[in-house]
Design an enzyme around this catalytic site. Structure first.
Site, PDB file in Angstrom:
ATOM      1  N   ASP A  35       8.354  11.340  31.585  1.00 36.29           N
ATOM      2  CA  ASP A  35       7.112  11.438  32.343  1.00 36.29           C
ATOM      3  C   ASP A  35       6.018  11.848  31.370  1.00 36.29           C
ATOM      4  O   ASP A  35       5.960  13.005  30.943  1.00 36.29           O
ATOM      5  CB  ASP A  35       7.277  12.465  33.460  1.00 36.29           C
ATOM      6  N   ILE A  36       5.147  10.911  31.008  1.00 35.01           N
ATOM      7  CA  ILE A  36       4.152  11.217  29.983  1.00 35.01           C
ATOM      8  C   ILE A  36       3.098  12.213  30.466  1.00 35.01           C
ATOM      9  O   ILE A  36       2.312  12.717  29.654  1.00 35.01           O
ATOM     10  CB  ILE A  36       3.473   9.947  29.433  1.00 35.01           C
ATOM     11  N   ALA A  57       1.350   2.791  32.044  1.00 28.45           N
ATOM     12  CA  ALA A  57       0.021   2.774  32.656  1.00 28.45           C
ATOM     13  C   ALA A  57       0.139   2.678  34.169  1.00 28.45           C
ATOM     14  O   ALA A  57       1.107   2.129  34.699  1.00 28.45           O
ATOM     15  CB  ALA A  57      -0.800   1.603  32.135  1.00 28.45           C
ATOM     16  N   THR A  59      -1.403   0.667  36.810  1.00 33.09           N
ATOM     17  CA  THR A  59      -2.150  -0.593  36.760  1.00 33.09           C
ATOM     18  C   THR A  59      -2.494  -1.155  38.140  1.00 33.09           C
ATOM     19  O   THR A  59      -2.996  -2.278  38.239  1.00 33.09           O
ATOM     20  CB  THR A  59      -1.345  -1.654  35.993  1.00 33.09           C
ATOM     21  N   TYR A 122      -9.854   2.619  38.130  1.00 27.10           N
ATOM     22  CA  TYR A 122      -8.895   2.260  37.080  1.00 27.10           C
ATOM     23  C   TYR A 122      -9.579   2.261  35.714  1.00 27.10           C
ATOM     24  O   TYR A 122      -9.066   2.840  34.743  1.00 27.10           O
ATOM     25  CB  TYR A 122      -8.302   0.881  37.381  1.00 27.10           C
ATOM     26  N   LYS A 126      -8.741   4.715  32.396  1.00 28.19           N
ATOM     27  CA  LYS A 126      -8.354   4.172  31.097  1.00 28.19           C
ATOM     28  C   LYS A 126      -9.369   4.572  30.024  1.00 28.19           C
ATOM     29  O   LYS A 126      -8.996   4.839  28.872  1.00 28.19           O
ATOM     30  CB  LYS A 126      -8.219   2.647  31.172  1.00 28.19           C
ATOM     31  N   TRP A 148      -5.914  -9.609  31.160  1.00 23.68           N
ATOM     32  CA  TRP A 148      -5.349 -10.820  31.763  1.00 23.68           C
ATOM     33  C   TRP A 148      -3.930 -11.084  31.271  1.00 23.68           C
ATOM     34  O   TRP A 148      -3.569 -12.195  30.890  1.00 23.68           O
ATOM     35  CB  TRP A 148      -6.250 -12.030  31.470  1.00 23.68           C
TER      36      TRP A 148
END
Length: 284
Positions: A35-36, A57, A59, A122, A126, A148
Site C-alpha cells: 500500500d503506497i 494510480a 485512474t 484526477y 496527479k 490515452w
C-alpha cells in the site's frame, strides 16, 4: 545487477513493465502486497532497490470527482512516500503521470516545462503527486507523463470498439478531443530505455508520436481489424457528458527525449498495427 521495484504491478502498465524488464532483478508488488499510502511500509519495501517505478494510480477519472481524498491518497501521498524512500535509499524513481495535469486548451503540443493547470479532481491529484516527487527527490526522479493508454492486460479502447462493432452497424465517437494513443508495451520499453541511458532527472512525455482524435483512433482500430472504417461516425463531446471534464487537447511535446539523446516513442499508427498483429485486442 540493478535491482528494480515495480509498484502497481498488477495493472496494465505494471504487467508490461515486467515484460520489458524480463531477465532483470525485478520485484513486482501489487496493491495487496504494498500500500503506497503507508509511509512505513513503503520505506521498508524500498530498501535495497536501485530503481523504483511507480505504476500505481487511482485512474477512475469520473469517480475521483466525488472521491478526491481517495484519489489523492494514491496519486499524491503515495508518490510522496516513494520519493522520500527513494531519496533516503539513493534509488532512482520513475513516477508515471498524465496529460490531465494540463487544461487541454492548447493548440500546439505541450512542452515538458509548461505550467500545469488541471481541470479535474484526477488531474489535481496527479499534479500534486508530481510536485511531491520533484520536491522530495529532485535529483533522482523521472516524471513520465502519458495519455490515452491501451494494452493487453486491462480495459482498452480498441477492444471496446471491436466489441461494439460486433453488436452495432455503426458507432458514434467524439472527434473534438485529440491526443496520442499509446500502447503500454511501448511506454514500458521507453521507460526502460530512459533508465538505461543515464538521462538527467526531470520531466519526459511518454506518449506516442503523431496525433488523432478518438474518432480517428476508432477508425484506425476498425481498419486494423479488417472492418470498414466508415462504420464509425463523428460526434462531439456534448453528446457524452460525464462528471469529470476531459482535456480537449492532450498532445504532449517530446523535446526532452532529444535532449537526452533518445528517440521518442514511435507513431501511434505503427504501434496500433503491431498491437493488433500480436492479437492483444482479442478475447482470450
Amino acid at each position: 545487477m540493478t535491482r528494480y521495484l515495480i509498484t502497481g504491478a498488477a495493472g496494465m502498465l505494471g504487467r508490461d513493465l515486467q515484460a520489458a524488464l524480463a531477465g532483470c532483478d525485478v520485484t513486482a508488488l501489487d496493491r495487496a502486497e504494498l500500500d503506497i499510502t503507508d509511509q512505513d511500509a513503503v520505506l521498508a519495501a524500498a530498501t535495497g532497490f536501485d530503481v523504483i517505478i511507480n505504476a500505481a494510480a487511482y485512474t477512475k477519472v469520473d469517480d475521483a470527482e466525488t472521491n478526491e481524498d481517495a484519489a489523492y491518497a494514491i496519486n499524491a501521498t503515495g508518490p510522496r512516500n516513494l520519493a522520500l524512500a527513494a531519496a533516503a535509499t539513493g534509488a532512482k524513481l520513475v513516477q508515471v503521470s498524465t496529460d490531465y495535469v494540463f487544461d487541454g486548451r492548447a493548440t500546439s503540443p505541450y512542452p515538458e516545462d509548461t505550467s500545469i493547470d488541471p481541470i479535474s479532481a484526477y488531474g489535481r491529484t496527479k499534479a500534486a503527486g508530481e510536485a511531491f516527487v520533484l520536491q522530495g527527490h529532485p535529483t533522482g526522479s523521472y516524471i513520465v507523463r502519458t495519455a490515452w493508454l491501451y494494452g493487453q492486460h486491462g480495459p482498452n479502447f480498441p477492444k471496446t470498439m471491436l466489441k461494439l462493432a460486433a453488436a452495432r452497424d455503426t458507432l458514434s465517437v467524439v472527434d473534438d478531443q485529440v491526443g496520442q494513443p499509446t500502447w503500454t508495451a511501448d511506454l514500458a520499453a521507453q521507460i526502460v530505455a530512459l533508465l538505461d541511458s543515464g538521462a538527467p532527472a526531470g520531466i519526459y512525455h511518454g506518449t506516442s508520436s503523431g496525433v488523432t482524435s478518438w474518432f480517428g483512433f476508432a477508425q484506425a482500430v476498425f481498419a486494423s481489424a479488417g472492418l470498414d472504417p466508415a462504420r464509425v461516425t463523428p460526434t462531439d463531446s456534448s453528446q457524452f457528458v460525464r462528471p469529470a471534464p476531459r482535456p480537449s487537447y492532450s498532445v504532449l511535446g517530446h523535446d526532452a527525449w532529444a535532449s537526452a539523446g533518445l528517440a521518442p516513442i514511435r507513431d501511434w499508427r505503427e504501434a496500433l498495427t503491431a498491437a493488433a498483429q500480436q492479437g492483444i485486442f482479442e478475447d482470450k
